[in-house]
Design an enzyme around this catalytic site. Structure first.
Site, mmCIF file in Angstrom:
data_model
loop_
_atom_site.group_PDB
_atom_site.id
_atom_site.type_symbol
_atom_site.label_atom_id
_atom_site.label_comp_id
_atom_site.label_asym_id
_atom_site.label_seq_id
_atom_site.Cartn_x
_atom_site.Cartn_y
_atom_site.Cartn_z
ATOM 1 N N ASN A 110 0.867 -1.179 0.000
ATOM 2 C CA ASN A 110 0.000 0.000 0.000
ATOM 3 C C ASN A 110 0.903 1.228 0.000
ATOM 4 O O ASN A 110 1.450 1.598 1.027
ATOM 5 C CB ASN A 110 -0.892 -0.031 1.263
ATOM 6 C CG ASN A 110 -1.747 1.210 1.385
ATOM 7 O OD1 ASN A 110 -1.843 2.008 0.453
ATOM 8 N ND2 ASN A 110 -2.374 1.390 2.545
ATOM 9 N N TRP A 111 1.028 1.839 -1.183
ATOM 10 C CA TRP A 111 1.955 2.964 -1.296
ATOM 11 C C TRP A 111 1.342 4.271 -0.805
ATOM 12 O O TRP A 111 2.002 5.302 -0.816
ATOM 13 C CB TRP A 111 2.436 3.096 -2.749
ATOM 14 C CG TRP A 111 3.624 2.218 -3.010
ATOM 15 C CD1 TRP A 111 3.795 0.944 -2.547
ATOM 16 C CD2 TRP A 111 4.813 2.537 -3.726
ATOM 17 N NE1 TRP A 111 5.010 0.454 -2.946
ATOM 18 C CE2 TRP A 111 5.653 1.405 -3.675
ATOM 19 C CE3 TRP A 111 5.236 3.658 -4.424
ATOM 20 C CZ2 TRP A 111 6.909 1.376 -4.285
ATOM 21 C CZ3 TRP A 111 6.488 3.629 -5.042
ATOM 22 C CH2 TRP A 111 7.313 2.505 -4.967
ATOM 23 N N GLY B 10 2.402 2.479 10.806
ATOM 24 C CA GLY B 10 3.415 3.520 10.676
ATOM 25 C C GLY B 10 4.123 3.886 11.966
ATOM 26 O O GLY B 10 4.826 4.899 12.028
ATOM 27 N N GLY C 296 2.805 -1.003 4.302
ATOM 28 C CA GLY C 296 2.921 0.387 3.878
ATOM 29 C C GLY C 296 4.376 0.772 3.713
ATOM 30 O O GLY C 296 5.034 0.429 2.726
ATOM 31 N N GLY C 297 4.924 1.462 4.710
ATOM 32 C CA GLY C 297 6.267 2.043 4.631
ATOM 33 C C GLY C 297 7.338 1.115 4.106
ATOM 34 O O GLY C 297 8.127 1.509 3.231
HETATM 35 P P1 PGA Z 1 2.687 0.505 7.609
HETATM 36 O O1 PGA Z 1 1.243 0.747 6.945
HETATM 37 O O2 PGA Z 1 3.210 -0.798 7.088
HETATM 38 O O3 PGA Z 1 3.491 1.681 7.176
HETATM 39 O O4 PGA Z 1 2.473 0.445 9.091
HETATM 40 C C1 PGA Z 1 0.363 -0.329 6.745
HETATM 41 C C2 PGA Z 1 -0.953 0.173 6.211
HETATM 42 O O5 PGA Z 1 -1.403 1.246 6.609
HETATM 43 O O6 PGA Z 1 -1.592 -0.490 5.370
#
Ligand code: PGA
Length: 259
Positions: free
Chosen positions: A21-22, A184, A237-238
């Site tokens: 998920n960018w 995050g 995400g990150g």
């Molecule tokens: P993260 O985000 O891996 O940066 O914690 C995951 C998400 O929100 O899908």
């Protein structure tokens, strides 16, 4: 390819999904490089690992062009949101049929960053239904806040989020369990906690539902998380933004879940 399409390709079990998920990050050049690198990391032939890149809407076409070039069956492209209506006077919105026409296969719905702007369980359900109707797979996000977690009320909050999904066929969607406080932040629940929540979700929606974990997944903790049998993959995400760490995560998933 939907979850059942996977079986019709001759794969006996569901894959392990790594869904990137960018969010509102990246550019067309980075998407193309990512697709190329992940295709190589996935290796030749059938893989038990299915990778999905969900870029911002404006980069979907570039990302799908890159997908055509690598011709991978274990790499796909998804969107981060859609509108529940098929079409109409909804300025700035994008419908599920439009995403399907582009050749998207997945759509994230109900991410906590969208629920935080007021998206309700009913709207999340309507979006998931629209995605399924357009023959794509919704990745339906659920999860609790830090206050709820600390109060020991995670299952109560999840029950309310899951109740609206009871009419859907579990073979047609993925759940992503993402504790909001883990997104995050570098924080994650313990392995025991993740397993307990995944078991609970399966007890509510049916044992056949595939449940991904999301929230600070990275190359350092993926092995432990995928070691939990009830975890069908990660929504990342990150750590998915860096090609190197994404490649490392693909290698870990292939090692643990088979080629
Ligand atoms: P993260 O985000 O891996 O940066 O914690 C995951 C998400 O929100 O899908």
């Amino acid at each position: 390819m939907d979850k059942r399409g996977w079986h019709s390709m001759g794969m006996s079990t569901s894959p392990t999904w790594l869904i990137a998920n960018w969010k509102m990050n990246g550019n067309a050049h980075q998407m193309r490089d990512w697709m190329h690198a992940v295709d190589i990391a996935l290796g030749q032939g059938d893989s038990a690992v299915q990778c999905v890149l969900c870029p911002p809407f404006v980069y979907l076409s570039d990302t799908l062009d890159a997908l055509l070039k690598v011709e991978s069956t274990t790499l796909a492209v998804g969107a981060q949101n859609c509108h529940p209506a098929e079409k109409g006077a909804y300025t700035g919105e994008i419908s599920a049929p439009m995403l399907a026409e582009l050749s998207c296969k997945y759509v994230i719905v109900g991410h906590s960053e969208r629920r935080a702007t007021g998206e309700t369980d009913a709207e999340v359900l309507a979006k998931a239904q629209a995605v399924i109707a357009a023959k794509m797979i919704p990745v339906i996000c659920v999860g609790e806040s830090r206050a709820v977690y600390e109060a020991g009320q995670t299952k109560d909050v999840l029950n309310a989020q899951l109740a609206t999904l009871s009419g859907l066929n579990p073979a047609e969607y993925l759940i992503a369990y993402e504790p909001i406080w883990a997104i995050g932040t570098g924080l994650t629940p313990t392995v025991v906690e993740i397993q307990a929540v995944h078991r609970h979700i399966k007890s509510v929606l049916g044992s056949g539902v595939s449940v991904l974990y999301g929230g600070s997944v990275n190359a350092g903790n993926l092995e432990e998380i995928l070691g939990i049998a009830e975890v069908s993959g990660g929504l990342i995400g990150g750590a998915s933004l860096e090609i190197e760490s994404m490649g490392a995560m693909v290698a870990i998933a292939r090692k643990i879940r088979g080629n």
